[in-house]
Design an enzyme around this catalytic site. Structure first.
Site, PDB file in Angstrom:
ATOM      1  N   ASN A  10      -9.892   2.252  -5.205  1.00  0.00           N
ATOM      2  CA  ASN A  10     -10.045   3.456  -5.871  1.00  0.00           C
ATOM      3  C   ASN A  10     -10.308   2.543  -7.442  1.00  0.00           C
ATOM      4  O   ASN A  10      -9.540   2.150  -7.972  1.00  0.00           O
ATOM      5  CB  ASN A  10      -8.753   3.920  -6.029  1.00  0.00           C
ATOM      6  CG  ASN A  10      -8.747   4.999  -7.331  1.00  0.00           C
ATOM      7  OD1 ASN A  10      -9.644   5.340  -7.781  1.00  0.00           O
ATOM      8  ND2 ASN A  10      -7.428   5.758  -7.368  1.00  0.00           N
ATOM      9  N   LYS A  12     -10.987   3.980 -10.272  1.00  0.00           N
ATOM     10  CA  LYS A  12     -10.657   4.794 -11.568  1.00  0.00           C
ATOM     11  C   LYS A  12     -11.795   4.832 -12.533  1.00  0.00           C
ATOM     12  O   LYS A  12     -12.893   4.838 -12.123  1.00  0.00           O
ATOM     13  CB  LYS A  12      -9.446   4.359 -12.129  1.00  0.00           C
ATOM     14  CG  LYS A  12      -8.354   4.064 -10.923  1.00  0.00           C
ATOM     15  CD  LYS A  12      -6.818   3.885 -11.409  1.00  0.00           C
ATOM     16  CE  LYS A  12      -5.931   3.862 -10.160  1.00  0.00           C
ATOM     17  NZ  LYS A  12      -4.522   3.897 -10.248  1.00  0.00           N
ATOM     18  N   HIS A  96      -5.183  12.854  -6.136  1.00  0.00           N
ATOM     19  CA  HIS A  96      -4.611  11.661  -6.657  1.00  0.00           C
ATOM     20  C   HIS A  96      -3.424  11.901  -7.642  1.00  0.00           C
ATOM     21  O   HIS A  96      -3.791  13.010  -8.650  1.00  0.00           O
ATOM     22  CB  HIS A  96      -5.756  10.737  -7.177  1.00  0.00           C
ATOM     23  CG  HIS A  96      -5.235   9.106  -7.555  1.00  0.00           C
ATOM     24  ND1 HIS A  96      -4.367   9.048  -8.783  1.00  0.00           N
ATOM     25  CD2 HIS A  96      -5.055   8.215  -6.931  1.00  0.00           C
ATOM     26  CE1 HIS A  96      -4.056   7.927  -8.961  1.00  0.00           C
ATOM     27  NE2 HIS A  96      -4.578   7.308  -7.559  1.00  0.00           N
ATOM     28  N   GLU A  98      -2.825  10.721 -10.500  1.00  0.00           N
ATOM     29  CA  GLU A  98      -3.464  10.832 -11.731  1.00  0.00           C
ATOM     30  C   GLU A  98      -4.165  12.064 -12.137  1.00  0.00           C
ATOM     31  O   GLU A  98      -4.051  12.746 -13.236  1.00  0.00           O
ATOM     32  CB  GLU A  98      -4.362   9.583 -11.979  1.00  0.00           C
ATOM     33  CG  GLU A  98      -3.649   8.527 -12.340  1.00  0.00           C
ATOM     34  CD  GLU A  98      -4.205   7.147 -11.812  1.00  0.00           C
ATOM     35  OE1 GLU A  98      -5.534   7.417 -11.831  1.00  0.00           O
ATOM     36  OE2 GLU A  98      -3.668   6.257 -11.770  1.00  0.00           O
ATOM     37  N   GLU A 168       1.201   7.565  -1.900  1.00  0.00           N
ATOM     38  CA  GLU A 168       1.237   6.674  -3.116  1.00  0.00           C
ATOM     39  C   GLU A 168       2.583   7.062  -4.001  1.00  0.00           C
ATOM     40  O   GLU A 168       2.383   7.967  -4.771  1.00  0.00           O
ATOM     41  CB  GLU A 168       0.159   6.945  -3.938  1.00  0.00           C
ATOM     42  CG  GLU A 168      -1.231   6.483  -3.155  1.00  0.00           C
ATOM     43  CD  GLU A 168      -2.322   6.131  -4.095  1.00  0.00           C
ATOM     44  OE1 GLU A 168      -2.880   4.965  -4.156  1.00  0.00           O
ATOM     45  OE2 GLU A 168      -2.843   7.121  -4.980  1.00  0.00           O
ATOM     46  N   GLY A 174       0.057   0.889 -10.393  1.00  0.00           N
ATOM     47  CA  GLY A 174      -0.423   0.447 -11.611  1.00  0.00           C
ATOM     48  C   GLY A 174       0.956  -0.212 -12.283  1.00  0.00           C
ATOM     49  O   GLY A 174       0.892  -0.601 -13.348  1.00  0.00           O
ATOM     50  N   SER A 214       0.221  -0.438  -6.148  1.00  0.00           N
ATOM     51  CA  SER A 214       0.308  -2.023  -6.282  1.00  0.00           C
ATOM     52  C   SER A 214       0.045  -2.806  -5.226  1.00  0.00           C
ATOM     53  O   SER A 214       0.930  -3.814  -5.069  1.00  0.00           O
ATOM     54  CB  SER A 214       1.662  -2.214  -7.121  1.00  0.00           C
ATOM     55  OG  SER A 214       1.524  -1.727  -8.303  1.00  0.00           O
TER      56      SER A 214
END
Ligand code: PGA
Length: 250
Positions: A10, A12, A96, A98, A168, A174, A214
């Site tokens: 991913n 991003k 996702h 985000e 996730e 992150g 991560s």
């Protein structure tokens, strides 16, 4: 039940077309003989044509980080499933964290997107996961169940085969704070059990459930050793050829 793992990048909102091309030029030869796992890259939409062209004829697939649920329409800033397919994308991330956090995506929106992806033969990677406050309050199982039930509403067991789930935990994304293999496996097993309740044990046994948050070259092997972890969705460590190649070759 043996499930072929999927190792997914991913990217991003990173990379230019030239950087994406350079990544593909370096990465593809390094994984050309890799058959153990499926590999997929998820770049920004403007990079997709570059990535698809670079990956043509290779063992690496390309997909979108997001799609809209509508076939087309006045949705400024969005990408339709038809547009994704027209440029040769085969996969899509859906929901996702985000997108949920910064763009107000709800389980209902995730569900509509999942229906659209399945209708059009795009492999959906449905992302779920709890935030730190939910974990600390002991609500992880409930949150995951709600997300799964919301996402899978109206999905028939015989239509579910292409679906991939990515677990996730948001607190691990992150942050460098990977879930321990035990914590991840705990959640992944619970997710598979919930899928079994909803869609039956056969569908659940065949469904790939990735871990994300991560993932790095030095923790991938231990995560992949867990029985309900069928691959990884990798953010930061997928941006560099060296680290993503090391993850693929764990
Ligand atoms: P990370 O991102 O690997 O940088 O934690 C994972 C993701 O957001 O999919």
């Amino acid at each position: 039940m043996s499930r072929k793992a999927l190792i997914a990048a991913n990217w991003k909102m990173y990379k230019t077309p030239a950087e994406a091309q350079a990544f593909a030029d370096a990465f593809l030869p390094l994984v050309a003989r890799h058959t153990r796992d499926e590999i997929a890259l998820f770049p920004s939409p403007v990079l997709l044509p570059t990535v698809v062209a670079a990956c043509k004829g290779s063992n690496v697939a390309a997909g979108a980080q997001n799609i809209h649920f509508a076939e087309e329409g006045a949705y400024t800033g969005e990408t339709s499933i038809g547009q994704l397919k027209a440029v040769g994308g085969t996969h899509a991330l859906i929901g996702h964290s985000e997108r949920r956090q910064y763009f107000a995506e709800t389980d209902e929106i995730v569900n509509r997107k999942l229906h659209t992806a399945l209708k059009h033969g795009i492999v959906p990677v449905v992302c779920i996961g709890e935030v730190l406050a939910e974990r600390e309050a002991g609500k992880t199982a409930g949150v995951l169940k709600t997300q799964i039930n919301g996402a899978f509403s109206g999905i028939a067991p015989d239509a579910a085969a292409p679906i991939v789930i990515a677990y996730e935990p948001v607190w691990a994304i992150g942050t460098g704070r990977t879930a321990t293999p035990e914590i991840a496996e705990d959640a992944q097993g619970l997710i598979r059990a919930e899928v079994a309740t909803l869609l039956g044990p056969k569908v659940a046994a065949a469904m790939r459930i990735l871990y994300g948050g991560s993932v790095k070259p030095d923790n991938i092997a231990k995560l992949m050793a867990e029985q309900d972890i069928d691959g990884a969705l990798v953010g930061g460590a997928s941006l560099k050829v060296d680290s993503f190649t090391a993850i693929v070759h764990y």
